[in-house]
Scaffold this motif. Sequence first.
Motif, short mmCIF file in Angstrom:
data_model
loop_
_atom_site.label_atom_id
_atom_site.label_comp_id
_atom_site.label_asym_id
_atom_site.label_seq_id
_atom_site.Cartn_x
_atom_site.Cartn_y
_atom_site.Cartn_z
N LEU A 1 -40.40 -50.61 39.80
CA LEU A 1 -39.55 -49.42 39.83
C LEU A 1 -38.09 -49.77 40.10
O LEU A 1 -37.19 -49.02 39.69
N LEU A 2 -37.87 -50.89 40.78
CA LEU A 2 -36.49 -51.31 41.06
C LEU A 2 -35.72 -51.65 39.78
O LEU A 2 -34.49 -51.73 39.81
N LYS A 3 -36.43 -51.86 38.69
CA LYS A 3 -35.76 -52.12 37.42
C LYS A 3 -35.07 -50.87 36.88
O LYS A 3 -34.15 -50.95 36.07
N LYS A 4 -35.54 -49.71 37.36
CA LYS A 4 -35.01 -48.44 36.85
C LYS A 4 -34.33 -47.61 37.94
O LYS A 4 -33.39 -46.86 37.65
N TYR A 5 -34.80 -47.73 39.16
CA TYR A 5 -34.27 -46.91 40.25
C TYR A 5 -33.66 -47.78 41.34
O TYR A 5 -34.01 -48.96 41.48
N LYS A 6 -32.80 -47.18 42.16
CA LYS A 6 -32.19 -47.88 43.28
C LYS A 6 -33.09 -47.79 44.52
O LYS A 6 -33.89 -46.87 44.65
N SER A 7 -32.89 -48.75 45.42
CA SER A 7 -33.66 -48.74 46.67
C SER A 7 -33.43 -47.46 47.45
O SER A 7 -34.37 -46.92 48.08
N GLU A 8 -32.20 -46.96 47.43
CA GLU A 8 -31.88 -45.73 48.16
C GLU A 8 -32.71 -44.55 47.65
O GLU A 8 -33.09 -43.67 48.43
N GLN A 9 -32.97 -44.51 46.36
CA GLN A 9 -33.76 -43.42 45.78
C GLN A 9 -35.23 -43.55 46.14
O GLN A 9 -35.90 -42.57 46.51
N LEU A 10 -35.76 -44.75 46.03
CA LEU A 10 -37.18 -44.97 46.27
C LEU A 10 -37.57 -44.70 47.72
O LEU A 10 -38.64 -44.13 47.99
N ILE A 11 -36.72 -45.10 48.64
CA ILE A 11 -37.09 -44.97 50.05
C ILE A 11 -37.11 -43.51 50.49
O ILE A 11 -37.96 -43.11 51.29
N VAL A 12 -36.23 -42.68 49.93
CA VAL A 12 -36.23 -41.25 50.27
C VAL A 12 -37.51 -40.58 49.79
O VAL A 12 -38.17 -39.85 50.54
N VAL A 13 -37.87 -40.81 48.53
CA VAL A 13 -39.08 -40.20 47.98
C VAL A 13 -40.32 -40.65 48.75
O VAL A 13 -41.20 -39.84 49.09
N ALA A 14 -40.39 -41.96 49.06
CA ALA A 14 -41.55 -42.48 49.78
C ALA A 14 -41.69 -41.86 51.17
O ALA A 14 -42.79 -41.53 51.61
N LEU A 15 -40.56 -41.67 51.86
CA LEU A 15 -40.61 -41.08 53.20
C LEU A 15 -41.02 -39.60 53.16
O LEU A 15 -41.74 -39.13 54.04
N ILE A 16 -40.56 -38.88 52.15
CA ILE A 16 -40.94 -37.48 52.02
C ILE A 16 -42.45 -37.36 51.80
O ILE A 16 -43.14 -36.57 52.46
N VAL A 17 -42.98 -38.17 50.89
CA VAL A 17 -44.42 -38.14 50.61
C VAL A 17 -45.21 -38.57 51.85
O VAL A 17 -46.25 -37.97 52.18
N GLN A 18 -44.72 -39.58 52.55
CA GLN A 18 -45.43 -40.06 53.75
C GLN A 18 -45.45 -39.00 54.84
O GLN A 18 -46.48 -38.81 55.52
N ALA A 19 -44.33 -38.30 55.03
CA ALA A 19 -44.28 -37.25 56.05
C ALA A 19 -45.27 -36.13 55.73
O ALA A 19 -45.95 -35.60 56.62
N ILE A 20 -45.36 -35.75 54.45
CA ILE A 20 -46.30 -34.71 54.03
C ILE A 20 -47.74 -35.17 54.27
O ILE A 20 -48.58 -34.44 54.82
N ALA A 21 -48.04 -36.42 53.86
CA ALA A 21 -49.39 -36.97 54.06
C ALA A 21 -49.73 -37.06 55.54
O ALA A 21 -50.86 -36.75 55.96
N GLY A 22 -48.76 -37.47 56.37
CA GLY A 22 -48.99 -37.56 57.80
C GLY A 22 -49.29 -36.21 58.43
O GLY A 22 -50.17 -36.07 59.28
N GLY A 23 -48.54 -35.17 57.99
CA GLY A 23 -48.78 -33.83 58.52
C GLY A 23 -50.15 -33.30 58.15
O GLY A 23 -50.85 -32.72 59.00
N ILE A 24 -50.55 -33.50 56.90
CA ILE A 24 -51.88 -33.05 56.48
C ILE A 24 -52.97 -33.83 57.22
O ILE A 24 -54.00 -33.28 57.60
N LEU A 25 -52.73 -35.13 57.42
CA LEU A 25 -53.71 -35.98 58.10
C LEU A 25 -53.97 -35.51 59.52
O LEU A 25 -55.13 -35.35 59.93
N VAL A 26 -52.91 -35.27 60.29
CA VAL A 26 -53.11 -34.89 61.69
C VAL A 26 -53.72 -33.50 61.79
O VAL A 26 -54.63 -33.25 62.62
N ALA A 27 -53.29 -32.57 60.93
CA ALA A 27 -53.87 -31.23 60.96
C ALA A 27 -55.32 -31.23 60.47
O ALA A 27 -56.20 -30.61 61.09
#
Length: 414
Positions: A270-296
């Motif tokens: 993915l780094l061939k097409k996107y910047k690290s700054e873009q990838l890390i934001v998306v990954a953290l958003i998805v992780q936060a959602i998954a974490g919230g569903i997991l604990v609940a």
Amino acid sequence: MTKSRYFLLIIILGALTALAPFSIDMYLPGFPAIAKDLRSNIAEVSLSLSSFFIGVSAGQLLYGPLLDRFGRKRPLHIGLVVYLLASLGCVFATTVEALILLRFLQALGCCACTVAATAMVRDLFPIEDNAKVFSALLLVVGASPMLAPAIGGYVSEFLGWHYIFIILTVLAAAILAASYWALPESSEPDPHYSLMPAPIIRGFLAVVKEARFTTYAVAGAIVFGGLLSYVSGSPFVFLEIFKVSGTQYSLIFALLAAGLIGAGQVNSQLLKKYKSEQLIVVALIVQAIAGGILVAGTTKGWIGFSGTLALIFVFLSCAGFIFPNASALSMAPFSKNAGSASALMGALQMGIGALASVAVSMLSKVYSNTFPMTGVMAACSVLALLVLLTGSRVIRAKAARDESPEALATEMRA
């Protein structure tokens, strides 16, 4: 750099980076045997895990300045020798107190490997390739949670837990030999670099003042705390709550780790097409959602064993995107004092990881369900996302000020 040379460097640097997680993951299945042999309990034996986290966190601050002063290899070799001797000591430990102390000393030696490897990535490879290199290292590091618990489980069951530390001693000796003969010195010693406390503190403060470092290193460290929450809490969740066997637990640990490894390799593409700054934001958003569903879901009983596995898999996969990009973005502003920056980043990771592990342990005294593990995991992902979003605004504001006509005119006059 030839492909064979590139591959060799990745293997050695990956082995250096993997030594700490291997030292953690390999002896987890042996906790019951260690507790029984040392006439203790699993709660007390787990303090040897906490002491290891503390040792790695504190030791990295020591090795950072040493790497900048004496070059990369001499402090690295000293650390490996300390690790090797402490591992031998663990073989002959007869009390849980001795094991806790020796694990602390083992960590002090081990942390030299992590700091040196991170600094060498910054030294040896072009800055634009750093995120890809860290993703490649993640492939080697990822072998730890896949192989270490399985090896540790079988060794503890058929040979005894002492042999776990014998294997770690042999592994350290092999890495020491490989780094001595095949790893280049990537930074010449700097005799002008002071090892007095005041200049060292000023050096660390200079690193902290860099907004890009503070944002990405702290966010990455908090996510690492979420990972260690899973590592420290998973034995109770899977062995006690879901009643899986030791062998099944090792397989589950390996399966979930595959998400972390695979995501790291997808990140390289993915780094061939996107910047690290873009990838890390998306990954953290998805992780936060998954974490919230997991604990609940686990606390309320909405999801069972399969649902828990699936959400942890998503959580760890997101970490596979976050870690290499956070490391590359944190180290990007530094060249001269890369050792200090690497040490501070590692210390943040292990320090926050230790706090997260302690939080899981403390919550386990109150809650006898999945909440201690899943709650801390979710909290870490949400907090990391808030740090990233806040820090990103600061970085953009600073960049706008630096590019203003007034700033450019001042720079030209200077």
